[in-house]
Scaffold this active site. Structure first.
Site, PDB file in Angstrom:
ATOM      1  N   GLU A  28       5.946  -3.394   0.559  1.00 34.70           N
ATOM      2  CA  GLU A  28       5.543  -3.024  -0.697  1.00 34.70           C
ATOM      3  C   GLU A  28       4.647  -2.067  -0.904  1.00 34.70           C
ATOM      4  O   GLU A  28       3.816  -1.918  -0.523  1.00 34.70           O
ATOM      5  CB  GLU A  28       5.444  -3.865  -0.999  1.00 34.70           C
ATOM      6  CG  GLU A  28       6.607  -4.046  -2.508  1.00 34.70           C
ATOM      7  CD  GLU A  28       4.881  -3.854  -3.821  1.00 34.70           C
ATOM      8  OE1 GLU A  28       4.865  -2.531  -4.691  1.00 34.70           O
ATOM      9  OE2 GLU A  28       4.183  -4.331  -4.879  1.00 34.70           O
ATOM     10  N   VAL A  31       1.287   4.515   4.852  1.00 33.44           N
ATOM     11  CA  VAL A  31       0.691   3.771   5.813  1.00 33.44           C
ATOM     12  C   VAL A  31       1.357   2.828   6.428  1.00 33.44           C
ATOM     13  O   VAL A  31       2.111   2.023   7.254  1.00 33.44           O
ATOM     14  CB  VAL A  31      -0.948   2.993   5.205  1.00 33.44           C
ATOM     15  CG1 VAL A  31      -1.429   1.522   6.242  1.00 33.44           C
ATOM     16  CG2 VAL A  31      -1.773   3.955   5.167  1.00 33.44           C
ATOM     17  N   GLY A  32       2.668   1.996   5.293  1.00 35.55           N
ATOM     18  CA  GLY A  32       3.948   1.529   5.399  1.00 35.55           C
ATOM     19  C   GLY A  32       4.197   1.768   6.532  1.00 35.55           C
ATOM     20  O   GLY A  32       5.117   1.140   7.577  1.00 35.55           O
ATOM     21  N   CYS A  61       2.298   0.738  -8.113  1.00 37.16           N
ATOM     22  CA  CYS A  61       3.282   1.402  -7.831  1.00 37.16           C
ATOM     23  C   CYS A  61       4.935   1.806  -8.243  1.00 37.16           C
ATOM     24  O   CYS A  61       5.505   2.299  -8.089  1.00 37.16           O
ATOM     25  CB  CYS A  61       3.797   0.903  -6.633  1.00 37.16           C
ATOM     26  SG  CYS A  61       3.698  -0.938  -6.436  1.00 37.16           S
ATOM     27  N   GLY A 104       1.014  -1.455   0.378  1.00 40.35           N
ATOM     28  CA  GLY A 104       0.333  -0.191   0.088  1.00 40.35           C
ATOM     29  C   GLY A 104       0.893   1.040  -0.429  1.00 40.35           C
ATOM     30  O   GLY A 104       1.627   1.284  -0.530  1.00 40.35           O
ATOM     31  N   SER A 105       0.411   2.576  -0.064  1.00 41.33           N
ATOM     32  CA  SER A 105       0.876   3.576   0.384  1.00 41.33           C
ATOM     33  C   SER A 105       2.244   3.792   1.903  1.00 41.33           C
ATOM     34  O   SER A 105       2.085   2.221   2.797  1.00 41.33           O
ATOM     35  CB  SER A 105      -0.149   4.757   0.647  1.00 41.33           C
ATOM     36  OG  SER A 105       0.015   4.907   2.426  1.00 41.33           O
TER      37      SER A 105
END
Length: 481
Positions: free
Chosen positions: A249, A231-232, A283, A227-228
């Protein structure tokens, strides 16, 4: 008839504790596609408890049985290909060529994971003590939390579920709120393949409400997230606080370098794929194209001409390249990036207009540091082209980013290409090929704000097992040394 999806916990359709369901919209026209259960902390506890209870027996499942079940899952996906294609088209707006790619990749992922079940090996080692047998073995971690994105929801579900199952772990999968249906269908496929109840549990809802509770849960022993970057990083903090391994990732701002001696026809073709695959919602999209000055004007002309020809037709037609942007929030992000760049002096070579929920392929030049699109990931069909005088400047610009996921280099000088490939600061780099590429057994992932750790059935063995050292002292030996 509109489908309603309950949670999938311990091998059963389970109604959410709150009784709430949320709408999932078809991004093509924002019509109602399905309703999905909105999970809360009670549901997360139930799913984690089911996975934990299953782990006590599933961890002892023989490698040959895990291999057989994953192989069967791949065969079932082959059988049900058309059904999964339709879900990907209607739920997340995948053009059929992207949906075909995703299903094919997922089948490969399941088969590769099946093979990895037999590669979970330890080693024997010499000991400093006479008569002592020294060996190491790998043990599964326990419950793995898997959190998937909307853009390749089937492929990511397979990536973040198959390897944990192959290595003897159990899983709680939190789907993207924009793509729950395909994950629930995938869970039924896993059940039909023979995996025991509780080995895979699927919960839907909103990450902002239950994501922290899942990743922070004491019975969750590892987290795999796609995800983003924002958030990661937050998940990384939670995992670090709990000494919990994670594989992240995240986003990208991938450089696509075109040197003066490149085959421009091939470079343009690959740049089209690398940027506009799934309307740029990837991405690893080529969102920064860096071209040597000697061929800059020619490349821009060829690339923009090719982009203008891309079809925005029926998603079921193989000729269609561009589908809808997933949600109103993401559409606003794309619009903002384009409008901000143009208002600050960027040149709009082509695109920038909308047809319903689809954004035309958009190419910008004269992008400067003060523009949002220069540094931030757009996650839409928007790319910027930069001119540089030589390969050294191309390298410097390619590395001038907080991201480091994928990239591409186009040149007929393979010595120069390999030199640059080692110097470009990304987790992945492709020579004379698109930046958008994946295989199930490779170490897929990035550096910097693009993530931590790698995905791939080989490296997953390291991420999803832990070493244990065992020694046996043989009787009758003098242990003095």
């Amino acid at each position: 008839m509109i489908k309603t999806y309950d949670l999938w916990i311990n091998g059963e359709h389970t109604k959410p504790a709150s009784g709430k369901y949320f709408d999932v919209l078809n991004p093509l026209d924002d019509s109602l596609y399905c309703k999905a259960a909105e999970s809360n902390q009670t549901d997360i506890n139930k799913a984690v408890d089911a996975a934990h209870a299953c782990f006590s027996s599933y961890r002892k499942c023989l490698a040959k049985d895990r291999e057989a079940m994953l192989t069967k899952a791949a065969d079932l996906l082959e059988r049900d290909r058309e059904e999964f294609l339709e879900i990907l088209i209607d739920e997340v707006g995948s053009p059929i060529n992207k949906a075909q790619f995703e299903v094919t990749q997922t089948i490969g992922q399941l088969r590769a994971a099946a093979g990895s079940a037999r590669r979970i090996t330890g080693q024997t080692m010499p000991s400093d003590t006479p008569g002592r047998l020294s060996m190491s073995v790998r043990k599964p971690l326990g419950v793995v939390a898997a959190i998937t994105p909307f853009n390749v929801p089937l492929l990511k579900a397979a990536k973040l579920v198959a390897s944990p199952l192959a290595t003897g772990n159990t899983v709680v999968l939190l789907t993207s709120e924009e793509a729950p249906a395909v994950s629930f269908r995938f869970a039924k496929l896993i059940e039909e393949a023979g995996f025991p109840a509780g080995s895979l549990n699927v919960v839907s809802g909103f990450g902002v409400d239950v994501g922290d509770f899942l990743t922070d849960h004491p019975l969750v022993k590892a987290v795999m997230f796609t995800g983003s970057s924002v958030v990661g990083k937050h998940i990384s903090e939670i995992c670090g606080r709990n000494m919990k391994p994670c594989v992240l990732e995240l986003g990208g701002k991938s450089p696509y370098i075109v040197l003066a001696d490149a085959d421009l026809g091939l470079a343009v073709q690959n740049a089209i794929i690398g940027m506009f695959f799934y309307q740029g919602q990837a991405c690893i999209a080529s969102s920064r194209i860096i071209v040597e000055a000697a061929v800059y004007d020619q490349f821009v002309e060829m690339y923009s001409a090719a982009a203008k020809q891309l079809s925005m037709g029926d998603l079921h037609e193989m000729s269609t390249i561009l589908g809808p942007i997933i949600s109103p929030r993401q559409r606003n992000r794309v619009r903002t990036h384009i409008e901000d760049a143009v208002s600050k002096g960027a040149t709009l070579i082509t695109g920038g207009e909308w047809e319903g929920n689809r954004c035309q392929p958009t190419i910008l030049t004269n992008v400067t540091e003060d523009m949002i699109v220069c540094r931030q990931e757009t996650f839409g069909p928007v790319t910027s082209i930069y001119s540089v005088d030589n390969a050294e400047e191309a390298l410097a610009l390619a590395n001038d980013t907080h991201y480091g996921l994928s990239g591409a280099i186009h040149t007929n000088d393979l010595n120069k290409a390999l030199s640059l490939a080692h110097e470009v600061e990304t987790g992945m780099i492709h020579i004379n090929a698109p930046s958008v590429y994946d295989e199930p057994h490779v170490p897929f992932g990035g550096i910097g704000d693009s993530g931590f750790g790698r995905e791939g059935v080989d490296v997953d063995i390291d991420a999803l097992t832990q070493w244990k050292w065992i020694t046996i002292q043989m009787p009758g030996y003098d242990q003095a040394h």
